[in-house]
Design a protein around this motif. Structure first.
Motif, PDB file in Angstrom:
ATOM      1  N   GLU A 148     -51.071 -52.154   7.723  1.00 26.91           N
ATOM      2  CA  GLU A 148     -50.901 -51.116   8.615  1.00 26.91           C
ATOM      3  C   GLU A 148     -50.351 -49.593   7.964  1.00 26.91           C
ATOM      4  O   GLU A 148     -50.709 -48.632   8.426  1.00 26.91           O
ATOM      5  CB  GLU A 148     -49.766 -51.428   9.721  1.00 26.91           C
ATOM      6  N   VAL A 149     -49.832 -49.737   6.753  1.00 24.75           N
ATOM      7  CA  VAL A 149     -49.405 -48.709   5.975  1.00 24.75           C
ATOM      8  C   VAL A 149     -50.868 -47.824   5.671  1.00 24.75           C
ATOM      9  O   VAL A 149     -50.946 -46.868   5.423  1.00 24.75           O
ATOM     10  CB  VAL A 149     -48.500 -48.977   4.969  1.00 24.75           C
ATOM     11  N   VAL A 150     -51.517 -48.674   5.030  1.00 26.72           N
ATOM     12  CA  VAL A 150     -52.909 -48.165   4.735  1.00 26.72           C
ATOM     13  C   VAL A 150     -53.601 -47.668   5.848  1.00 26.72           C
ATOM     14  O   VAL A 150     -54.061 -46.427   5.894  1.00 26.72           O
ATOM     15  CB  VAL A 150     -53.865 -49.028   3.872  1.00 26.72           C
ATOM     16  N   ALA A 151     -53.717 -48.297   6.889  1.00 24.87           N
ATOM     17  CA  ALA A 151     -54.553 -47.790   8.254  1.00 24.87           C
ATOM     18  C   ALA A 151     -53.718 -46.289   8.663  1.00 24.87           C
ATOM     19  O   ALA A 151     -54.491 -45.575   9.005  1.00 24.87           O
ATOM     20  CB  ALA A 151     -54.339 -48.866   9.152  1.00 24.87           C
ATOM     21  N   ARG A 152     -52.529 -46.410   8.659  1.00 22.63           N
ATOM     22  CA  ARG A 152     -51.819 -45.107   9.119  1.00 22.63           C
ATOM     23  C   ARG A 152     -52.294 -44.161   8.468  1.00 22.63           C
ATOM     24  O   ARG A 152     -52.489 -42.810   8.568  1.00 22.63           O
ATOM     25  CB  ARG A 152     -50.337 -45.286   9.346  1.00 22.63           C
ATOM     26  N   ALA A 153     -52.189 -44.182   6.992  1.00 20.79           N
ATOM     27  CA  ALA A 153     -52.631 -43.158   5.901  1.00 20.79           C
ATOM     28  C   ALA A 153     -54.134 -42.752   6.180  1.00 20.79           C
ATOM     29  O   ALA A 153     -54.398 -41.397   6.209  1.00 20.79           O
ATOM     30  CB  ALA A 153     -52.488 -43.607   4.418  1.00 20.79           C
ATOM     31  N   ALA A 154     -54.953 -43.735   6.416  1.00 26.14           N
ATOM     32  CA  ALA A 154     -56.352 -43.598   6.389  1.00 26.14           C
ATOM     33  C   ALA A 154     -56.697 -42.558   7.817  1.00 26.14           C
ATOM     34  O   ALA A 154     -57.396 -41.822   7.959  1.00 26.14           O
ATOM     35  CB  ALA A 154     -57.303 -44.732   6.459  1.00 26.14           C
ATOM     36  N   GLU A 155     -55.864 -43.040   9.010  1.00 24.69           N
ATOM     37  CA  GLU A 155     -56.122 -42.338  10.083  1.00 24.69           C
ATOM     38  C   GLU A 155     -55.534 -40.861  10.124  1.00 24.69           C
ATOM     39  O   GLU A 155     -56.288 -39.966  10.533  1.00 24.69           O
ATOM     40  CB  GLU A 155     -55.260 -43.158  11.379  1.00 24.69           C
ATOM     41  N   ALA A 156     -54.389 -40.788   9.347  1.00 31.06           N
ATOM     42  CA  ALA A 156     -53.868 -39.347   9.380  1.00 31.06           C
ATOM     43  C   ALA A 156     -54.743 -38.450   8.635  1.00 31.06           C
ATOM     44  O   ALA A 156     -54.787 -37.281   8.603  1.00 31.06           O
ATOM     45  CB  ALA A 156     -52.538 -39.538   8.486  1.00 31.06           C
ATOM     46  N   GLN A 157     -55.641 -39.063   7.459  1.00 29.09           N
ATOM     47  CA  GLN A 157     -56.438 -38.284   6.443  1.00 29.09           C
ATOM     48  C   GLN A 157     -57.514 -37.846   7.406  1.00 29.09           C
ATOM     49  O   GLN A 157     -57.941 -36.632   7.330  1.00 29.09           O
ATOM     50  CB  GLN A 157     -56.823 -39.194   5.431  1.00 29.09           C
ATOM     51  N   ARG A 158     -58.163 -38.691   8.173  1.00 29.66           N
ATOM     52  CA  ARG A 158     -59.104 -38.400   9.057  1.00 29.66           C
ATOM     53  C   ARG A 158     -58.874 -37.358  10.041  1.00 29.66           C
ATOM     54  O   ARG A 158     -59.924 -36.368  10.320  1.00 29.66           O
ATOM     55  CB  ARG A 158     -59.760 -39.653  10.058  1.00 29.66           C
ATOM     56  N   ALA A 159     -57.678 -37.435  10.495  1.00 31.86           N
ATOM     57  CA  ALA A 159     -57.090 -36.451  11.433  1.00 31.86           C
ATOM     58  C   ALA A 159     -57.088 -34.981  10.999  1.00 31.86           C
ATOM     59  O   ALA A 159     -57.459 -33.891  11.540  1.00 31.86           O
ATOM     60  CB  ALA A 159     -55.840 -36.843  12.059  1.00 31.86           C
ATOM     61  N   PHE A 160     -56.652 -34.811   9.422  1.00 30.89           N
ATOM     62  CA  PHE A 160     -56.462 -33.755   8.793  1.00 30.89           C
ATOM     63  C   PHE A 160     -57.798 -33.014   8.629  1.00 30.89           C
ATOM     64  O   PHE A 160     -57.905 -31.717   8.908  1.00 30.89           O
ATOM     65  CB  PHE A 160     -55.820 -33.964   7.444  1.00 30.89           C
ATOM     66  N   PHE A 161     -58.806 -33.917   8.209  1.00 34.56           N
ATOM     67  CA  PHE A 161     -60.229 -33.423   7.860  1.00 34.56           C
ATOM     68  C   PHE A 161     -60.790 -32.970   9.183  1.00 34.56           C
ATOM     69  O   PHE A 161     -61.856 -32.326   9.194  1.00 34.56           O
ATOM     70  CB  PHE A 161     -60.833 -34.016   6.986  1.00 34.56           C
ATOM     71  N   ALA A 162     -60.469 -33.338  10.511  1.00 31.29           N
ATOM     72  CA  ALA A 162     -61.122 -33.203  11.729  1.00 31.29           C
ATOM     73  C   ALA A 162     -60.667 -31.748  12.142  1.00 31.29           C
ATOM     74  O   ALA A 162     -60.987 -31.220  13.174  1.00 31.29           O
ATOM     75  CB  ALA A 162     -60.762 -34.146  12.552  1.00 31.29           C
ATOM     76  N   LEU A 163     -59.488 -31.434  11.438  1.00 29.80           N
ATOM     77  CA  LEU A 163     -59.027 -29.716  11.991  1.00 29.80           C
ATOM     78  C   LEU A 163     -59.994 -28.782  11.848  1.00 29.80           C
ATOM     79  O   LEU A 163     -60.583 -28.895  10.789  1.00 29.80           O
ATOM     80  CB  LEU A 163     -57.829 -29.592  11.332  1.00 29.80           C
ATOM     81  N   PRO A 164     -59.740 -27.805  12.463  1.00 32.44           N
ATOM     82  CA  PRO A 164     -60.714 -26.827  12.338  1.00 32.44           C
ATOM     83  C   PRO A 164     -60.467 -26.065  10.990  1.00 32.44           C
ATOM     84  O   PRO A 164     -59.323 -26.275  10.580  1.00 32.44           O
ATOM     85  CB  PRO A 164     -60.394 -25.576  13.337  1.00 32.44           C
TER      86      PRO A 164
END
Ligand SMILES: O=C(O)CCC(=O)C(=O)O
Ligand SMILES: [Fe+2]
Length: 392
Positions: A112-128
């Motif tokens: 779950e630690v890896v999953a949370r980091a991967a999810e946060a990474q996607r959210a960052f690169f989805a920013l305008p």
């Protein structure tokens, strides 16, 4: 003319605002990579020339999957007493010698630690783009976002965000490099996910260091001291968008990692190629769920006096899918003098390298990130005995 880039405050003078070399145009709705991918800025050319690799470095349409890359189960490290850690260390040693790369499973970093980091990474690169640009790195403060890296002077088809996991470091004078994090505003959970990830992966990195020390016949904690204070370790969030010409461009050009060890998370897309030592062929590292890819960096090559070798690798992109990866670059304290360890040398195997300052090496590399250089940047081959030393 200003010596700043036209798009952010880096010093890359080749970046002209609003041209096909633009990187992050703050007001724009698309990043440069998105514009190139949409065919909007190339004047009819198949690809912005800044990204085009020399023919000998381009990816072939098909590449062998590297079945041979060792997959090592680290669960013996977490078992009750009596388990033979030496056997595990020997396995790590063989993989380091034969491949310079291996994959670890059952490594102790919670899923779950890896999953949370991967999810946060996607959210960052989805920013305008404007929000990504708000945390852009600069020459003086080198953590943060950028989309303009060059490897071997060719632009990489990627964007990235760098952060230090657990501490803030200042490299010693004459460098003014501050490793200080920039956190995006209004991205709930991003910072927490990255800090949690950094802590868990650092624990794994220390375990791997111990196995490597054992495999070289050293005390298990022999290498720990180099990483205790002022570590220069950092984490990179890589985003490789879909690319219209994966036959011409690479996500990341061929290179070796400069640090001690790299602990790499990759998603399920695939694209990491490793140069196989036995025949020099590029082979693809197959993504395995819940694994990390480990590679030996230049520092371990020097410490081990070439018993282990830092191996070339690159990232191939594709037309349809974006890809994400997270390397954790395990780097020692900036004041470390890197040289072959006394215990690994003998009369038959004298030191093959002159000592070099990691802090200076690291600053030279980091500063090189901001310039398109006419010469190869500093490399450990410059410190091989009987060769001239080039550090600035
Ligand atoms: O994205 C990857 O799989 C590899 C990244 C890498 O080699 C690096 O950032 O040094
Ligand atoms: Fe790498």
């Amino acid at each position: 003319m200003s010596d700043k880039c036209g798009n952010c405050d880096c010093a890359d003078k080749s970046q002209k605002k609003g041209t096909s070399y633009g990187v992050v145009i703050v007001e724009a709705e698309k990043s440069h990579l998105e514009e190139v991918a949409a065919g909007e800025v190339m004047g009819g050319l198949p690809m912005d020339q800044a990204f085009v690799q020399a023919p000998e470095h381009r990816a072939k349409p098909s590449v062998a999957e590297a079945d041979g890359i060792p997959v090592i189960d680290l669960s013996p490290l977490f078992a009750a007493d009596g388990v033979d850690v030496d056997a595990l260390a020997a396995e790590v040693g063989r993989a380091s010698q034969d491949w310079g790369f291996f994959v670890v499973v059952r490594h102790g970093v919670p899923e779950e630690v890896v999953a949370r980091a991967a999810e946060a990474q996607r959210a960052f690169f989805a920013l305008p783009p404007a929000r990504r640009a708000a945390v852009a790195r600069s020459e003086a403060a080198q953590m943060g976002y950028y989309a303009s890296d060059h490897t071997q002077n060719v632009r990489d088809w990627k964007e990235a965000f760098d952060l230090v996991p657990t501490r803030h470091s200042l490299l010693p004078p004459p460098s003014a490099v501050v490793l200080d994090n920039k956190w995006p505003d209004d991205l709930p959970g991003f910072r927490e996910a990255m800090e949690e990830y950094g802590e868990a992966v650092e624990e794994l990195a220390f375990k791997l260091l111990e196995l490597i020390a054992r495999s070289l016949g050293l005390r298990p904690d022999r290498l720990h001291g180099f990483f205790e204070d002022h570590q220069t370790t950092f984490i990179r969030l890589n985003h490789y968008p879909p690319c219209p010409s994966p036959d011409l461009a690479l996500g990341l050009g061929h290179h070796k990692d400069a640090g001690a060890l790299t602990v790499l998370y990759q998603d399920a897309v695939g694209g990491l190629d490793v140069r196989r030592r036995c025949d020099g062929e590029w082979v693809r590292v197959r993504p395995i769920p819940q694994s990390f890819i480990i590679n030996i960096g230049d520092i371990i090559q020097v410490w081990s006096n070439d018993r282990y070798e830092s191996v070339e690798h690159r990232v191939v992109v594709n037309v349809e899918k974006e890809r994400f990866s997270i390397p954790f670059f395990f780097y020692p304290a900036s004041y470390t003098m890197v040289e072959p360890l006394e215990e690994v040398m003998s009369e038959e195997s004298p030191a093959r390298y002159n000592p070099y300052s990691w802090g200076e090496f690291f600053s030279a590399r980091k500063n090189g990130n901001f310039k398109k250089l006419d010469v190869d940047y500093v490399q450990i081959t410059h410190f091989r005995k009987n060769t001239p030393v080039h550090v600035q």
